[in-house]
Design a protein around this motif. Sequence first.
Motif, PDB file in Angstrom:
ATOM      1  N   LEU A 120      -9.753  -4.413  11.229  1.00 21.20           N
ATOM      2  CA  LEU A 120      -8.702  -5.247  10.675  1.00 21.20           C
ATOM      3  C   LEU A 120      -7.511  -5.318  11.620  1.00 21.20           C
ATOM      4  CD1 LEU A 120      -8.812  -3.706   7.081  1.00 21.20           C
ATOM      5  CD2 LEU A 120      -9.696  -5.959   7.731  1.00 21.20           C
ATOM      6  N   LEU A 121      -6.639  -6.278  11.380  1.00 19.32           N
ATOM      7  CA  LEU A 121      -5.423  -6.423  12.172  1.00 19.32           C
ATOM      8  C   LEU A 121      -4.302  -5.632  11.502  1.00 19.32           C
ATOM      9  CD1 LEU A 121      -5.655 -10.229  13.022  1.00 19.32           C
ATOM     10  CD2 LEU A 121      -6.567  -8.268  14.286  1.00 19.32           C
ATOM     11  N   ALA A 122      -3.600  -4.835  12.308  1.00 21.16           N
ATOM     12  CA  ALA A 122      -2.574  -3.944  11.767  1.00 21.16           C
ATOM     13  C   ALA A 122      -1.229  -4.183  12.450  1.00 21.16           C
ATOM     14  CB  ALA A 122      -2.993  -2.486  11.955  1.00 21.16           C
ATOM     15  N   SER A 123      -0.181  -3.815  11.749  1.00 22.68           N
ATOM     16  CA  SER A 123       1.174  -3.837  12.309  1.00 22.68           C
ATOM     17  C   SER A 123       2.053  -2.950  11.429  1.00 22.68           C
ATOM     18  CB  SER A 123       1.733  -5.265  12.347  1.00 22.68           C
ATOM     19  OG  SER A 123       3.031  -5.279  12.905  1.00 22.68           O
ATOM     20  N   HIS A 124       2.187  -1.673  11.812  1.00 24.88           N
ATOM     21  CA  HIS A 124       2.966  -0.756  10.980  1.00 24.88           C
ATOM     22  C   HIS A 124       3.382   0.475  11.785  1.00 24.88           C
ATOM     23  CE1 HIS A 124      -0.321   2.294  10.360  1.00 24.88           C
ATOM     24  NE2 HIS A 124      -1.074   1.256  10.638  1.00 24.88           N
ATOM     25  N   GLN A 125       4.536   1.027  11.391  1.00 24.57           N
ATOM     26  CA  GLN A 125       4.951   2.322  11.927  1.00 24.57           C
ATOM     27  C   GLN A 125       5.098   3.357  10.810  1.00 24.57           C
ATOM     28  OE1 GLN A 125       8.847   2.488  13.735  1.00 24.57           O
ATOM     29  NE2 GLN A 125       9.632   0.794  12.478  1.00 24.57           N
ATOM     30  N   ASP A 126       5.101   2.902   9.556  1.00 27.39           N
ATOM     31  CA  ASP A 126       5.079   3.805   8.412  1.00 27.39           C
ATOM     32  C   ASP A 126       3.628   3.993   7.974  1.00 27.39           C
ATOM     33  OD1 ASP A 126       7.808   3.785   8.508  1.00 27.39           O
ATOM     34  OD2 ASP A 126       8.076   2.532   6.726  1.00 27.39           O
ATOM     35  N   GLN A 127       3.370   5.129   7.319  1.00 28.59           N
ATOM     36  CA  GLN A 127       2.046   5.380   6.785  1.00 28.59           C
ATOM     37  C   GLN A 127       2.147   6.151   5.475  1.00 28.59           C
ATOM     38  OE1 GLN A 127      -1.121   6.953   9.192  1.00 28.59           O
ATOM     39  NE2 GLN A 127      -0.395   6.004  11.076  1.00 28.59           N
ATOM     40  N   VAL A 128       1.096   6.046   4.677  1.00 29.22           N
ATOM     41  CA  VAL A 128       0.924   6.947   3.545  1.00 29.22           C
ATOM     42  C   VAL A 128       0.455   8.273   4.130  1.00 29.22           C
ATOM     43  CG1 VAL A 128      -0.353   7.399   1.417  1.00 29.22           C
ATOM     44  CG2 VAL A 128       0.380   5.062   1.965  1.00 29.22           C
ATOM     45  N   LEU A 129       1.232   9.328   3.946  1.00 29.68           N
ATOM     46  CA  LEU A 129       0.991  10.603   4.621  1.00 29.68           C
ATOM     47  C   LEU A 129       0.127  11.563   3.823  1.00 29.68           C
ATOM     48  CD1 LEU A 129       4.592  11.101   6.065  1.00 29.68           C
ATOM     49  CD2 LEU A 129       2.594  10.085   7.194  1.00 29.68           C
TER      50      LEU A 129
ATOM     51  N   HIS B  54       0.845  -1.202   0.000  1.00 27.29           N
ATOM     52  CA  HIS B  54       0.000   0.000   0.000  1.00 27.29           C
ATOM     53  C   HIS B  54       0.884   1.257   0.000  1.00 27.29           C
ATOM     54  CE1 HIS B  54      -2.984   2.717   2.176  1.00 27.29           C
ATOM     55  NE2 HIS B  54      -1.933   3.000   2.923  1.00 27.29           N
ATOM     56  N   GLN B  55       1.929   1.239   0.811  1.00 27.67           N
ATOM     57  CA  GLN B  55       2.824   2.382   0.921  1.00 27.67           C
ATOM     58  C   GLN B  55       3.688   2.526  -0.333  1.00 27.67           C
ATOM     59  OE1 GLN B  55       4.915   1.426   4.530  1.00 27.67           O
ATOM     60  NE2 GLN B  55       3.026   1.369   5.720  1.00 27.67           N
ATOM     61  N   LEU B  56       4.221   1.413  -0.829  1.00 29.70           N
ATOM     62  CA  LEU B  56       5.129   1.490  -1.968  1.00 29.70           C
ATOM     63  C   LEU B  56       4.404   1.956  -3.228  1.00 29.70           C
ATOM     64  CD1 LEU B  56       8.119  -0.679  -2.806  1.00 29.70           C
ATOM     65  CD2 LEU B  56       6.399  -0.389  -4.598  1.00 29.70           C
TER      66      LEU B  56
ATOM     67  N   GLU C  87      -7.803   0.515 -11.476  1.00 23.60           N
ATOM     68  CA  GLU C  87      -6.403   0.093 -11.586  1.00 23.60           C
ATOM     69  C   GLU C  87      -5.700  -0.163 -10.260  1.00 23.60           C
ATOM     70  OE1 GLU C  87      -4.900   3.462 -13.677  1.00 23.60           O
ATOM     71  OE2 GLU C  87      -6.684   3.420 -14.933  1.00 23.60           O
ATOM     72  N   VAL C  88      -6.080   0.534  -9.200  1.00 24.15           N
ATOM     73  CA  VAL C  88      -5.336   0.435  -7.939  1.00 24.15           C
ATOM     74  C   VAL C  88      -6.301   0.319  -6.769  1.00 24.15           C
ATOM     75  CG1 VAL C  88      -3.747   1.608  -6.367  1.00 24.15           C
ATOM     76  CG2 VAL C  88      -3.392   1.799  -8.836  1.00 24.15           C
ATOM     77  N   PHE C  89      -6.009  -0.625  -5.870  1.00 23.51           N
ATOM     78  CA  PHE C  89      -6.752  -0.764  -4.617  1.00 23.51           C
ATOM     79  C   PHE C  89      -5.751  -1.182  -3.538  1.00 23.51           C
ATOM     80  CE2 PHE C  89      -9.677  -3.677  -1.990  1.00 23.51           C
ATOM     81  CZ  PHE C  89      -9.976  -2.657  -1.095  1.00 23.51           C
ATOM     82  N   CYS C  90      -5.593  -0.345  -2.505  1.00 20.74           N
ATOM     83  CA  CYS C  90      -4.573  -0.581  -1.492  1.00 20.74           C
ATOM     84  C   CYS C  90      -5.138  -0.376  -0.090  1.00 20.74           C
ATOM     85  CB  CYS C  90      -3.386   0.351  -1.687  1.00 20.74           C
ATOM     86  SG  CYS C  90      -2.490   0.077  -3.236  1.00 20.74           S
ATOM     87  N   VAL C  91      -4.683  -1.211   0.845  1.00 24.97           N
ATOM     88  CA  VAL C  91      -5.104  -1.103   2.243  1.00 24.97           C
ATOM     89  C   VAL C  91      -3.875  -1.160   3.155  1.00 24.97           C
ATOM     90  CG1 VAL C  91      -7.409  -2.041   1.889  1.00 24.97           C
ATOM     91  CG2 VAL C  91      -5.523  -3.590   2.415  1.00 24.97           C
TER      92      VAL C  91
ATOM     93  N   ASP D 154      -8.607   8.133  12.739  1.00 26.28           N
ATOM     94  CA  ASP D 154      -7.797   9.189  13.348  1.00 26.28           C
ATOM     95  C   ASP D 154      -6.333   8.784  13.380  1.00 26.28           C
ATOM     96  OD1 ASP D 154     -10.026  10.740  13.734  1.00 26.28           O
ATOM     97  OD2 ASP D 154     -10.318  10.152  15.827  1.00 26.28           O
ATOM     98  N   PHE D 155      -6.070   7.507  13.633  1.00 31.62           N
ATOM     99  CA  PHE D 155      -4.685   7.035  13.724  1.00 31.62           C
ATOM    100  C   PHE D 155      -4.045   6.955  12.341  1.00 31.62           C
ATOM    101  CE2 PHE D 155      -1.293   3.928  13.776  1.00 31.62           C
ATOM    102  CZ  PHE D 155      -0.584   4.293  14.910  1.00 31.62           C
ATOM    103  N   CYS D 156      -4.816   6.524  11.358  1.00 31.38           N
ATOM    104  CA  CYS D 156      -4.286   6.305  10.007  1.00 31.38           C
ATOM    105  C   CYS D 156      -5.213   6.978   8.994  1.00 31.38           C
ATOM    106  CB  CYS D 156      -4.169   4.810   9.732  1.00 31.38           C
ATOM    107  SG  CYS D 156      -3.392   4.400   8.149  1.00 31.38           S
ATOM    108  N   PRO D 157      -4.997   8.260   8.699  1.00 35.78           N
ATOM    109  CA  PRO D 157      -5.905   8.991   7.819  1.00 35.78           C
ATOM    110  C   PRO D 157      -6.061   8.381   6.423  1.00 35.78           C
ATOM    111  CG  PRO D 157      -4.560  10.530   9.072  1.00 35.78           C
ATOM    112  CD  PRO D 157      -3.997   9.174   9.330  1.00 35.78           C
ATOM    113  N   VAL D 158      -4.973   7.855   5.849  1.00 33.92           N
ATOM    114  CA  VAL D 158      -5.062   7.198   4.538  1.00 33.92           C
ATOM    115  C   VAL D 158      -4.924   5.690   4.766  1.00 33.92           C
ATOM    116  CG1 VAL D 158      -4.187   7.081   2.171  1.00 33.92           C
ATOM    117  CG2 VAL D 158      -4.036   9.230   3.445  1.00 33.92           C
ATOM    118  N   ALA D 159      -6.032   5.079   5.189  1.00 34.79           N
ATOM    119  CA  ALA D 159      -6.016   3.659   5.547  1.00 34.79           C
ATOM    120  C   ALA D 159      -6.306   2.765   4.349  1.00 34.79           C
ATOM    121  CB  ALA D 159      -7.021   3.381   6.658  1.00 34.79           C
TER     122      ALA D 159
END
Length: 246
Positions: free
Chosen positions: A145-154, A102-104, A179-183, A167-172
């Motif tokens: 959902l189950l999460a595990s991350h310290q990076d985010q799409v800003l 999702h980030q890349l 063409e693109v679907f990311c979580v 609130d924790f992850c604005p671009v979740a």
Amino acid sequence: MATSLCILNNDTLDPAAAPTYINYGVMVEKLLRQAGASDWNVEVFDATAQQYPDSFDRFDAVLLTGSKYDSFSDEPWVVELRRRVRTLLTQKKKLVGICFGHQLIAYCMGAKVGRSDKGWGTGRMTYEWKEPGFPGANGRTQVSLLASHQDQVLELPAGARLVATSDFCPVAAYAKGNEVFCVQAHPEFVPDYSSFLIKRRRGSWTDEKVDKALASLEQGHEGDAIARMIIAFVEGRSTAALAQAA
């Protein structure tokens, strides 16, 4: 003809977990098959070893898994992965990204990606689902959902639209056309694997944070719902709303 999916696995698991879970690519394939993709042709490639198919043309979509690495890293295999993803974006190949993926993909679309100032997101997290009409969403307005991350799409990538937020992850979650679907979260995770990851953090995280994250796992998650959306997205079902936004 059966749908064909290329999964690019972007990590190796801890030796204590690998015998059970193998790798993220295998975990994603298992999730999708359980959710209805039983007849798909699925091939998993190890991007960390720069193993790729001779051509992506024979695949209907390419899915990028999670990883412990940074999507903006200068690691040679990450640089090569970004190069290939940029080419796939230019070709309008259907892409699905999970966590690191999702980030890349967002980074390759020109968006800012980096460490979150909120620290680690872990355990069960709930997001506002902003597109009840998304393929396979069946009218839902939130998802846990189950999460595990310290990076985010800003920031939202150019041309994309916001699909899930908190609130924790604005671009979740985000999408672009057909063409693109990311979580950001991990639909392929199961509570036992999340528990394994969280327990490894005891000592570097406070006991309160660890205990709270572990307790959240008891509430269950909806990874199967995201899997059904991925299947509908890849198969191109109910895409009218997506086409309007392309």
